[in-house]
Design a protein around this motif. Structure first.
Motif, PDB file in Angstrom:
ATOM      1  N   THR A 296       0.836  -1.206   0.000  1.00 18.99           N
ATOM      2  CA  THR A 296       0.000   0.000   0.000  1.00 18.99           C
ATOM      3  C   THR A 296       0.872   1.258   0.000  1.00 18.99           C
ATOM      4  O   THR A 296       0.592   2.223  -0.726  1.00 18.99           O
ATOM      5  CB  THR A 296      -0.959  -0.002   1.211  1.00 18.99           C
ATOM      6  OG1 THR A 296      -1.583  -1.276   1.278  1.00 18.99           O
ATOM      7  CG2 THR A 296      -2.005   1.067   1.108  1.00 18.99           C
ATOM      8  N   MET A 297       1.942   1.248   0.799  1.00 20.65           N
ATOM      9  CA  MET A 297       2.855   2.405   0.829  1.00 20.65           C
ATOM     10  C   MET A 297       3.466   2.622  -0.553  1.00 20.65           C
ATOM     11  O   MET A 297       3.587   3.745  -1.024  1.00 20.65           O
ATOM     12  CB  MET A 297       3.985   2.187   1.842  1.00 20.65           C
ATOM     13  CG  MET A 297       3.600   2.444   3.266  1.00 20.65           C
ATOM     14  SD  MET A 297       2.922   4.086   3.524  1.00 20.65           S
ATOM     15  CE  MET A 297       4.268   4.912   4.277  1.00 20.65           C
ATOM     16  N   LYS A 298       3.842   1.518  -1.163  1.00 18.24           N
ATOM     17  CA  LYS A 298       4.450   1.592  -2.495  1.00 18.24           C
ATOM     18  C   LYS A 298       3.452   2.233  -3.477  1.00 18.24           C
ATOM     19  O   LYS A 298       3.818   3.090  -4.280  1.00 18.24           O
ATOM     20  CB  LYS A 298       4.803   0.158  -2.932  1.00 18.24           C
ATOM     21  CG  LYS A 298       5.622   0.051  -4.161  1.00 18.24           C
ATOM     22  CD  LYS A 298       7.044  -0.387  -3.830  1.00 18.24           C
ATOM     23  CE  LYS A 298       7.910  -0.267  -5.070  1.00 18.24           C
ATOM     24  NZ  LYS A 298       9.173   0.292  -4.864  1.00 18.24           N
ATOM     25  N   ALA A 299       2.175   1.792  -3.389  1.00 13.64           N
ATOM     26  CA  ALA A 299       1.151   2.356  -4.274  1.00 13.64           C
ATOM     27  C   ALA A 299       0.985   3.854  -4.015  1.00 13.64           C
ATOM     28  O   ALA A 299       0.939   4.652  -4.947  1.00 13.64           O
ATOM     29  CB  ALA A 299      -0.171   1.619  -4.059  1.00 13.64           C
ATOM     30  N   PHE A 300       0.941   4.247  -2.735  1.00 15.63           N
ATOM     31  CA  PHE A 300       0.826   5.680  -2.405  1.00 15.63           C
ATOM     32  C   PHE A 300       2.028   6.453  -2.961  1.00 15.63           C
ATOM     33  O   PHE A 300       1.882   7.539  -3.506  1.00 15.63           O
ATOM     34  CB  PHE A 300       0.782   5.880  -0.887  1.00 15.63           C
ATOM     35  CG  PHE A 300      -0.565   5.633  -0.280  1.00 15.63           C
ATOM     36  CD1 PHE A 300      -1.734   6.015  -0.925  1.00 15.63           C
ATOM     37  CD2 PHE A 300      -0.672   5.018   0.963  1.00 15.63           C
ATOM     38  CE1 PHE A 300      -2.966   5.771  -0.359  1.00 15.63           C
ATOM     39  CE2 PHE A 300      -1.904   4.775   1.536  1.00 15.63           C
ATOM     40  CZ  PHE A 300      -3.054   5.157   0.881  1.00 15.63           C
ATOM     41  N   ASN A 301       3.211   5.890  -2.792  1.00 16.14           N
ATOM     42  CA  ASN A 301       4.411   6.604  -3.232  1.00 16.14           C
ATOM     43  C   ASN A 301       4.452   6.710  -4.759  1.00 16.14           C
ATOM     44  O   ASN A 301       5.037   7.643  -5.298  1.00 16.14           O
ATOM     45  CB  ASN A 301       5.678   5.919  -2.705  1.00 16.14           C
ATOM     46  CG  ASN A 301       5.775   6.075  -1.199  1.00 16.14           C
ATOM     47  OD1 ASN A 301       5.176   6.985  -0.615  1.00 16.14           O
ATOM     48  ND2 ASN A 301       6.488   5.173  -0.544  1.00 16.14           N
ATOM     49  N   TYR A 302       3.789   5.771  -5.425  1.00 12.33           N
ATOM     50  CA  TYR A 302       3.733   5.810  -6.892  1.00 12.33           C
ATOM     51  C   TYR A 302       2.742   6.893  -7.328  1.00 12.33           C
ATOM     52  O   TYR A 302       3.007   7.679  -8.227  1.00 12.33           O
ATOM     53  CB  TYR A 302       3.313   4.431  -7.398  1.00 12.33           C
ATOM     54  CG  TYR A 302       3.253   4.330  -8.897  1.00 12.33           C
ATOM     55  CD1 TYR A 302       4.427   4.264  -9.661  1.00 12.33           C
ATOM     56  CD2 TYR A 302       2.017   4.310  -9.551  1.00 12.33           C
ATOM     57  CE1 TYR A 302       4.361   4.179 -11.043  1.00 12.33           C
ATOM     58  CE2 TYR A 302       1.950   4.219 -10.927  1.00 12.33           C
ATOM     59  CZ  TYR A 302       3.123   4.152 -11.670  1.00 12.33           C
ATOM     60  OH  TYR A 302       3.054   4.067 -13.029  1.00 12.33           O
ATOM     61  N   ILE A 303       1.574   6.893  -6.628  1.00 13.95           N
ATOM     62  CA  ILE A 303       0.527   7.849  -7.019  1.00 13.95           C
ATOM     63  C   ILE A 303       0.890   9.274  -6.585  1.00 13.95           C
ATOM     64  O   ILE A 303       0.666  10.237  -7.297  1.00 13.95           O
ATOM     65  CB  ILE A 303      -0.843   7.447  -6.403  1.00 13.95           C
ATOM     66  CG1 ILE A 303      -1.234   6.034  -6.857  1.00 13.95           C
ATOM     67  CG2 ILE A 303      -1.950   8.406  -6.789  1.00 13.95           C
ATOM     68  CD1 ILE A 303      -2.320   5.391  -6.013  1.00 13.95           C
ATOM     69  N   LEU A 304       1.450   9.386  -5.370  1.00 12.18           N
ATOM     70  CA  LEU A 304       1.784  10.715  -4.815  1.00 12.18           C
ATOM     71  C   LEU A 304       3.283  10.767  -4.490  1.00 12.18           C
ATOM     72  O   LEU A 304       3.661  10.806  -3.320  1.00 12.18           O
ATOM     73  CB  LEU A 304       0.979  10.964  -3.523  1.00 12.18           C
ATOM     74  CG  LEU A 304      -0.542  10.875  -3.615  1.00 12.18           C
ATOM     75  CD1 LEU A 304      -1.172  10.736  -2.242  1.00 12.18           C
ATOM     76  CD2 LEU A 304      -1.091  12.115  -4.310  1.00 12.18           C
TER      77      LEU A 304
END
Ligand SMILES: CC(=O)O[C@H](CC(=O)[O-])C[N+](C)(C)C
Length: 307
Positions: A296-304
């Motif tokens: 989830t952190m990885k996804a957040f860091n990708y999106i934002l």
């Protein structure tokens, strides 16, 4: 001035990401760990058999077998709604608390914390989670041990438990076991996050980055974090489960009475009741938790990426 404002809003948004990713970690933990959690609570709280008679369950496997035969596989998922509703926000708050604990000890965002500082940040997370953990555990444990009693079940589900506890003893009854929960979760959460961060650091290859997700490393570090969490948590967890499921008035001085009673009746072994299912659950449940968190952190860091 503008930069300073930008930095502090980045700080807070970073904590929001921790909070949300922690919630996803919590859902992964419950789905993976609930059956063994039910077995743990049943073993910890089963009544002492009269002389010459066998206990309700002779061990982990026996408890699993009897539960499935009597209640079906869903028996192992008893009280699951309460952990999903309670554990998800609890893990969210826990990862938020750990993020905050880290930030409070850093003079500069790139500072590397010592193991002791990581332990402190985890311990702070343990304090934060108690407000949600205590009622969640009280409700879950009461539902999990209903099968010990004969006759019709007293509680229909988590909401019914909460309503009845409130009616019988107000908010004090819902929060019964707060000290025991703190006694368990302050050191356990310290161990949890310290172990995870330490293993992530030592397992990251030379020249590699800690933030590059490696599924194998995350599963191992997360699983071991769960094992070390429970190594320190089991004795206070036994006291907590017994206090939270005891009839009203049985232990007027709280965990001190639970401890004295357990020592008198069963000796030190009582403090390690449920160790097998706890440890069988600890690795997979927490490996799943940290994988859910990191993905989830990885996804957040990708999106934002800028936050
Ligand atoms: C008691 C508990 O919830 O422990 C968590 C690990 C697990 O096995 O569920 C860790 N922590 C309290 C830090 C959330």
């Amino acid at each position: 001035m503008g930069d300073k404002h930008n930095d502090s809003s980045k700080h807070y948004l970073g904590l929001v990401k921790n909070f949300l990713a922690g919630g996803v970690g919590g859902v992964c933990t419950v789905f993976t760990g609930q059956p063994l959690d039910t077995i743990k609570v049943r073993l910890q709280t089963m009544p002492k058999p009269p002389p010459g008679q066998l206990p309700a369950y002779t061990g982990t496997w026996d408890c699993a077998k009897k539960t499935i035969m009597k209640e079906g596989v869903t028996g192992l998922y008893k009280g699951m709604a309460a952990p999903i509703a309670g554990v998800t926000p609890m893990f969210a708050v826990c990862f938020f608390g750990f993020g905050l604990g880290q930030k409070l000890q850093k003079k500069h965002p790139d500072d590397k914390l010592t193991l002791f500082q990581l332990f402190n940040a985890g311990a702070l997370a343990g304090v934060f989670t108690t407000a949600i953990m205590t009622p969640g555990e009280r409700i879950k444990c009461l539902l999990q041990v209903q099968s010990h009693s004969t006759g019709p079940p007293k509680y229909k589900g988590p909401v019914d438990v909460a309503k009845k506890l409130y009616r019988e003893g107000g908010i004090r009854s819902i929060y019964k076991g707060t000290c025991a929960t703190l006694l368990r979760d302050i050191p356990a959460s310290g161990m949890y996050f310290m172990t995870y961060e330490w293993l992530q650091q030592v397992l990251t290859p030379e020249g590699g980055s800690r933030t590059n997700l490696s599924v194998g490393r995350t599963l191992f570090a997360g699983g071991m974090a769960g094992v070390f969490n429970w190594l320190v948590a089991i004795p206070p967890d036994v006291l907590k489960s017994r206090l939270q499921t005891a009839p009203e008035g049985m232990y007027p001085r709280g965990i001190r009475d639970v401890f004295a009673h357990a020592m008198r009746e069963e000796g030190i072994r009582a403090m390690y009741k449920g160790t097998v299912p706890v440890m069988l659950r600890a690795f997979p449940a927490n490996a799943a938790c940290f994988l859910g968190f990191e993905v989830t952190m990885k996804a957040f860091n990708y999106i934002l990426p800028e936050l």
